[in-house]
Design a protein around this motif. Structure first.
Motif, mmCIF file in Angstrom:
data_model
loop_
_atom_site.group_PDB
_atom_site.id
_atom_site.type_symbol
_atom_site.label_atom_id
_atom_site.label_comp_id
_atom_site.label_asym_id
_atom_site.label_seq_id
_atom_site.Cartn_x
_atom_site.Cartn_y
_atom_site.Cartn_z
ATOM 1 N N ASN A 66 6.913 33.432 5.862
ATOM 2 C CA ASN A 66 6.939 34.684 5.092
ATOM 3 C C ASN A 66 6.342 35.848 5.883
ATOM 4 N N ASP A 67 6.770 36.012 7.119
ATOM 5 C CA ASP A 67 6.307 37.095 8.000
ATOM 6 C C ASP A 67 4.807 37.063 8.266
ATOM 7 N N LYS A 118 10.780 20.337 -1.893
ATOM 8 C CA LYS A 118 9.895 19.847 -2.961
ATOM 9 C C LYS A 118 8.450 20.289 -2.765
ATOM 10 N N ALA A 119 8.031 20.487 -1.518
ATOM 11 C CA ALA A 119 6.668 20.934 -1.224
ATOM 12 C C ALA A 119 6.603 22.457 -1.060
ATOM 13 N N LYS A 120 7.740 23.132 -1.261
ATOM 14 C CA LYS A 120 7.825 24.592 -1.115
ATOM 15 C C LYS A 120 7.377 25.042 0.276
ATOM 16 N N VAL A 121 7.845 24.301 1.302
ATOM 17 C CA VAL A 121 7.510 24.612 2.687
ATOM 18 C C VAL A 121 8.790 25.007 3.419
ATOM 19 N N ASN A 122 8.733 26.152 4.071
ATOM 20 C CA ASN A 122 9.828 26.614 4.927
ATOM 21 C C ASN A 122 9.198 27.506 5.985
ATOM 22 N N ARG A 123 8.921 26.919 7.147
ATOM 23 C CA ARG A 123 8.178 27.650 8.162
ATOM 24 C C ARG A 123 8.596 27.229 9.561
#
Length: 151
Positions: free
Chosen positions: A45-46, A135-140
């Motif tokens: 997220n920047d 499911k873990a709300k991770v996107n990095r």
């Protein structure tokens, strides 16, 4: 007469000797060994966060011919909250390193595949890729810098 039978044996031997391993090819550096994490950069997220692993927090990754495992912990006495570990299968072809996470404490991560690009600079390995676990709300994006440990 014997030469007629010897030629196929020689050809089969040459072909089998030149066959390449599925995990790597002749131009791929050896990724197998024990690697100590020096730093990890996370971009999400920047927002960029850099974690230094030269102090109280330590992590190693062990890679053999078919599997990898990582172990992270704090060297501070009585600090067991920083422990993390996981592992599974991997493939490594050219600069494409793919981890298949078979074991992890958070079941949302198990069974996931993570693709990385790997570069080498001497005994330093730099791994860059995306960790995405819905499911873990991770996107990095992660960039990890490792140094090869001597036996």
């Amino acid at each position: 007469m014997r030469i007629k039978y010897l030629l196929p044996v020689i050809l089969i031997s040459l072909v089998s000797c030149s066959a390449k391993d599925e995990k790597t090819n002749d131009s791929t550096p050896d990724i197998q060994g024990t690697w100590r994490l020096l730093s990890a950069t996370t971009i999400e997220n920047d927002r960029t966060q850099v974690t230094d692993f030269s102090g109280d927090l330590k992590m190693i990754k062990i890679i053999n011919g078919t599997h990898f495992a990582f172990l992270k912990h704090s060297v501070k006495p009585n600090d067991s909250t920083s422990f993390d570990a996981g592992g599974g299968r991997f493939t490594f072809i050219n600069d494409d390193y793919t981890e298949h996470l078979d074991y992890y404490k958070d079941k949302n991560w198990e069974g996931k595949t993570f693709k990385f690009k790997v570069t080498f600079d001497g005994d330093t390995l730099i791994q860059k890729g995306v960790e995405k676990v819905e499911k873990a709300k991770v996107n990095r994006v992660i960039i990890e810098k490792y140094i090869r440990q001597k036996p």
